[in-house]
Scaffold this active site. Structure first.
Site: not given
Ligand code: SF4
Length: 312
Positions: A220, A297, A300, A306
């Site tokens: 990385k 989430c 999000c 997801c």
């Molecule tokens: S990407 Fe998926 S796990 Fe991550 S915050 Fe968004 S909904 Fe939640």
């Protein structure tokens, strides 16, 4: 993307062309009377493959059949690489667009304190590159704020290969504390700095292979050093944030167990022009929203897309 039927046709076509081309130069050579021994061996081998025994004392002429003599345009068509269907995650483009939207303010710790912000802009180029590498070495298992603090203290004394080699281990440890694994890092920094002085004139190497050969430098760090210090995108830099989020979003074809596995999996399908963007984008997303424990989430934009959201 071609259908399986088309793909099969292409395979056949390429096989024919390959056979034709492999024989063509030999035929020319034979015609000029050059290099007869290998040619006879090739003929005998060809006979053997057909299951015929050569007739003793008789030189049997092998007709070299050119199966495909293409015009220039046809050659171009036939030599195009076959399009192999590449796996890619469902909805990845929308998920990526959502992450870009969530990251549009650029206000995560990585945006203010990441490796791009830790070196001295006014230092000579090779000193800047050394500082980039050093900040990457300090950053593993360490919050950006802590790395940035250590870099400030080091830079206040003049941060070069020579200055580090002239600093005793105890002092260096105090300067970089409390970065993660600071005792090991003192050792690695000293060893790496000595190698850079002896073999690279105080600069850092310009290849991933040479960078990862340095003590305390992982893949990385090497890919980020290539991007930030040399301006070359050599691969996707995958840290714990990128590794975790890629698995949560199912951006890897199978569950991956290490950042290196994740890097290889992402590089299989993610368009190369996006490789340089992914690290900063996902690190900040992991710092603000898709946290290691208790991801947010509800806030999000990818919640509905997801596969992991419902189970967290
Ligand atoms: S990407 Fe998926 S796990 Fe991550 S915050 Fe968004 S909904 Fe939640």
């Amino acid at each position: 993307m071609c259908s399986p039927r088309e793909s099969g046709m292409n395979t056949l076509r390429v096989a024919r062309v390959t056979r034709s081309r492999s024989r063509g130069p030999r035929a020319g050579s034979r015609g000029r009377g050059e290099d007869p021994v290998p040619l006879r061996r090739a003929e005998a081998a060809a006979e053997g493959r057909k299951g015929h025994s050569p007739v003793k004392g008789q030189r049997k002429t092998q007709r070299l059949h050119v199966a495909y003599e293409a015009s220039d345009g046809e050659k171009d068509e036939s030599t195009k690489p076959l399009k192999v269907p590449v796996w890619e995650p469902q909805d990845w483009q929308q998920q990526l667009a959502n992450i870009r939207a969530m990251r549009s303010r650029k206000d995560a710790p990585v945006d203010q304190l990441g490796v791009e912000h830790c070196y001295d802009l006014h230092a000579p180029p090779k000193v800047r590159r050394y500082q980039v590498l050093l900040s990457l070495m300090l950053s593993s298992q360490t919050k950006d704020q802590v790395t940035a603090g250590a870099m400030q203290r080091l830079r206040a004394r003049g941060l070069t290969v020579d200055s580090i080699l002239q600093t005793d281990d105890g002092t260096l440890g105090k300067l970089i504390y409390p970065v993660g694994f600071w005792r090991n890092k003192v050792r690695y920094i000293k060893q790496t700095s000595a190698i850079l002085q002896q073999h690279y004139g105080g600069d850092i190497p310009a290849s991933v292979a040479e960078l990862v050969a340095l003590p305390g430098v992982g893949p990385k760090m090497a890919h980020l050093a290539m991007a930030v210090a040399w301006g070359t995108v050599s691969g996707i830099a995958v840290d714990t944030h990128v590794h975790r989020i890629a698995n949560r979003l199912r951006w890897t074809e199978k569950v991956t167990k290490s950042p290196e596995e994740t890097r290889a999996s992402l590089e299989e399908w993610l368009p190369r022009e996006l490789w340089g963007e992914i690290n900063g984008l996902l690190v900040g997303f992991g710092q603000q929203t898709c946290l290691p424990v208790h991801p947010r989430c509800q806030a999000c934009l990818n919640q509905a897309l997801c596969p992991t959201a419902r189970r967290l």
